[in-house]
Design a protein around this motif. Sequence first.
Motif, mmCIF file in Angstrom:
data_model
loop_
_atom_site.group_PDB
_atom_site.id
_atom_site.type_symbol
_atom_site.label_atom_id
_atom_site.label_comp_id
_atom_site.label_asym_id
_atom_site.label_seq_id
_atom_site.Cartn_x
_atom_site.Cartn_y
_atom_site.Cartn_z
ATOM 1 N N ASN A 58 0.805 -1.171 -0.075
ATOM 2 C CA ASN A 58 0.091 0.031 0.049
ATOM 3 C C ASN A 58 0.784 1.232 -0.015
ATOM 4 O O ASN A 58 0.180 2.382 0.228
ATOM 5 C CB ASN A 58 -0.827 -0.067 1.180
ATOM 6 C CG ASN A 58 -1.951 -1.162 1.052
ATOM 7 O OD1 ASN A 58 -2.282 -1.346 0.055
ATOM 8 N ND2 ASN A 58 -2.272 -1.785 2.057
ATOM 9 N N GLU A 89 -5.205 -1.515 -7.776
ATOM 10 C CA GLU A 89 -4.985 -3.081 -7.564
ATOM 11 C C GLU A 89 -4.391 -3.437 -8.690
ATOM 12 O O GLU A 89 -4.289 -4.643 -8.769
ATOM 13 C CB GLU A 89 -6.477 -3.408 -7.497
ATOM 14 C CG GLU A 89 -7.230 -2.762 -6.538
ATOM 15 C CD GLU A 89 -6.679 -2.739 -4.836
ATOM 16 O OE1 GLU A 89 -6.161 -3.726 -4.686
ATOM 17 O OE2 GLU A 89 -6.664 -1.580 -4.390
ATOM 18 N N ASN A 90 -4.338 -2.880 -9.930
ATOM 19 C CA ASN A 90 -3.675 -3.184 -10.941
ATOM 20 C C ASN A 90 -2.309 -2.888 -11.511
ATOM 21 O O ASN A 90 -1.856 -3.216 -12.619
ATOM 22 C CB ASN A 90 -4.602 -3.243 -12.146
ATOM 23 C CG ASN A 90 -5.971 -3.638 -12.027
ATOM 24 O OD1 ASN A 90 -6.146 -4.937 -11.686
ATOM 25 N ND2 ASN A 90 -6.770 -2.959 -12.227
#
Length: 167
Positions: A58, A89-90
């Motif tokens: 993160n 997320e990708n």
Amino acid sequence: MDALDTTERVVQYCVRHGLIDGVELDIERLIERNQYLTLKKKPLPDGIDAYIKETKPNHFEIGVNAKHSRTRQRFSMAHEFAHYQLHRENLNGLAEGERILHRSDERNHLEYQANDFAASMLMPEELFRSEVIRMNGDVTELAKRFGVSPLALRYRAKSLGMKGHGV
């Protein structure tokens, strides 16, 4: 900061926190305010404008080519910030290091999205349209006013369906 998933929210946040001077959005300060992002300006290999990579869970690093002009760096920062907001997320699926805002049929949907988000954030539609009228479509002056390159300015005008010589 996580709720900055639309350009309208980004611009509203920047207005509330004094990150817009006249019409120029301070993308560098916006990135620096996010505790999960680190901004690095450093020389990158030829053909690479910028990158974003996860450095620990993160936490992400945005790298911008220090050899490029201020305006190109600003758009590159906005583009990578868009990837963070929209594609976090990708990110592992993206190439590490990329050329930004270049005409190419090989560009994928995520890159188009990041370019559009960056252009919309740096040149919000309502403000952009009013400045185009106020400055009689002078591309050079408009680009200076928004702190972007003429190419980025033309990209934004085209995406808004604006026609004419220059803008």
